[in-house]
Enzyme design. Sequence first.
Site: not given
Ligand code: UGA
Length: 425
Positions: A19, A137-138, A140, A193, A241, A246, A249
């Site tokens: 890596k 960290e927040f 995505r 967090k 919806p 998944g 996180c």
């Molecule tokens: C999430 C958080 O959004 C971030 O702020 C955080 O930093 C991150 O976890 C983490 O803890 O590291 P992430 O898992 O990368 O980020 O992606 P998201 O965009 O949050 O989506 C998570 C899941 O929810 C996906 O499966 C997505 O398809 C689903 N989702 C999201 C929905 O089904 N509906 C929505 O309206 C939004």
Amino acid sequence: MGLSDFGNTVVGVDINEEKVRRLNKGKSPIYEPGVEEYLHRNLQSGRLRFSSNAAEGIRSSEVILIAVGTPMDTDGTADLSFVYQVADTVADNLNEFTVVVTKSTVPVGTNAAIRDRIAERSGKDPERDFAVVSNPEFLREGRAVQDFFHPDRTVIGYENEKAKEVLVDVYRALNLISVPFVWCNLETAELIKYASNAFLATKIAFINQMANLAETVGADIHKIAKTMGMDGRISPKFLHPGPGYGGSCFPKDTQALIKTGEQFGVDMSIIKTVVSSNSYQKERMVTKLLQLMNLSDTDSQAFAGKRVALLGLAFKQETDDIRESPALLVAKKLSELGGEINAYDPKAIENFKVEFPNVQYFSDCYSAVEGVDAVMLLTEWNEFRSLDLEKIASTVRSKFILDARNLLDITEAQKWGFTYQGVGR
Ligand code: UGA
């Protein structure tokens, strides 16, 4: 990479030498839009390098960021073994005043435990010789670069003024663009967090339940979510919806929060319900497919020999990550029912192959749908929004579409003879 772009000198350390070698050549080990451009730029500037020598990295740095995984353990708690391994390596190599920053998502109390562990192992003073900071960290996946450079807020849990000064300097670029900084104690930062991720997961679980009700009674969840979102107190975000959330996180952080509640004897029933309703939502996609195809969900033979095209394997768009992806459960259930699977994803096929070597993979949507009995859309990749349904109608065996992300136009699907079902409309 981001911190280096802010003007800091950064060494990224990993025990995986392959890596490190790839990163030093500007190659990202994951698919993340925009990352390689920043990698190249910062490697070239000379401010960024990667190394597998943790001891050297620690000794040459004023700030150490712990950014290792905290995966879900078998009992649902966060596995902190990687975090503590790093803390021990830090303890063994402390020299001048060092700020140890935890970026990894860790349960409340972990930063204090890291501080005590380093102090005990190194014999150093946690006021004078080093300081521990919680800086969750927040960002995505799929939006990581944008989120890093334009965060809604930066949270810093600290207990030492000198550490605060160092962090102000590290993040000076964010200060300049007026990103709000939240300064608090370690425990508050840790819980911010978990509370944020659990709340977002709750919004998704809520809208999915509403979607299930809407589709049963003939209402349109998109109109409902959009109108709810017009109320500034609710906000329209995270009300899409789908097949259930998944990723690496939400599933692990909600479970870990439940465990924290148990540990401290505090009721976390809302989060427990979110977790179970999300599992239900993933399973519901399979039930919906059977119903759409007019097949009995009690007759174990009803689905045998049917071939389904799964379009989208990643847990969300713009990533190759399949961790806790709804596609995993759907593929497993359909296989158990005796079905055959064709699969396509723009980025996640290699990762999915590891879990499902016997699925047939295709390099584009149109070859994946040839001769299938049904098409299932599981990830909201943009390219699926403009599928040529006329072309698909001419090659499938039966015209059933389950659109778990509501990407397609219902009227268009019906025009080409498809029996179409979305989520919540
Ligand atoms: C999430 C958080 O959004 C971030 O702020 C955080 O930093 C991150 O976890 C983490 O803890 O590291 P992430 O898992 O990368 O980020 O992606 P998201 O965009 O949050 O989506 C998570 C899941 O929810 C996906 O499966 C997505 O398809 C689903 N989702 C999201 C929905 O089904 N509906 C929505 O309206 C939004």
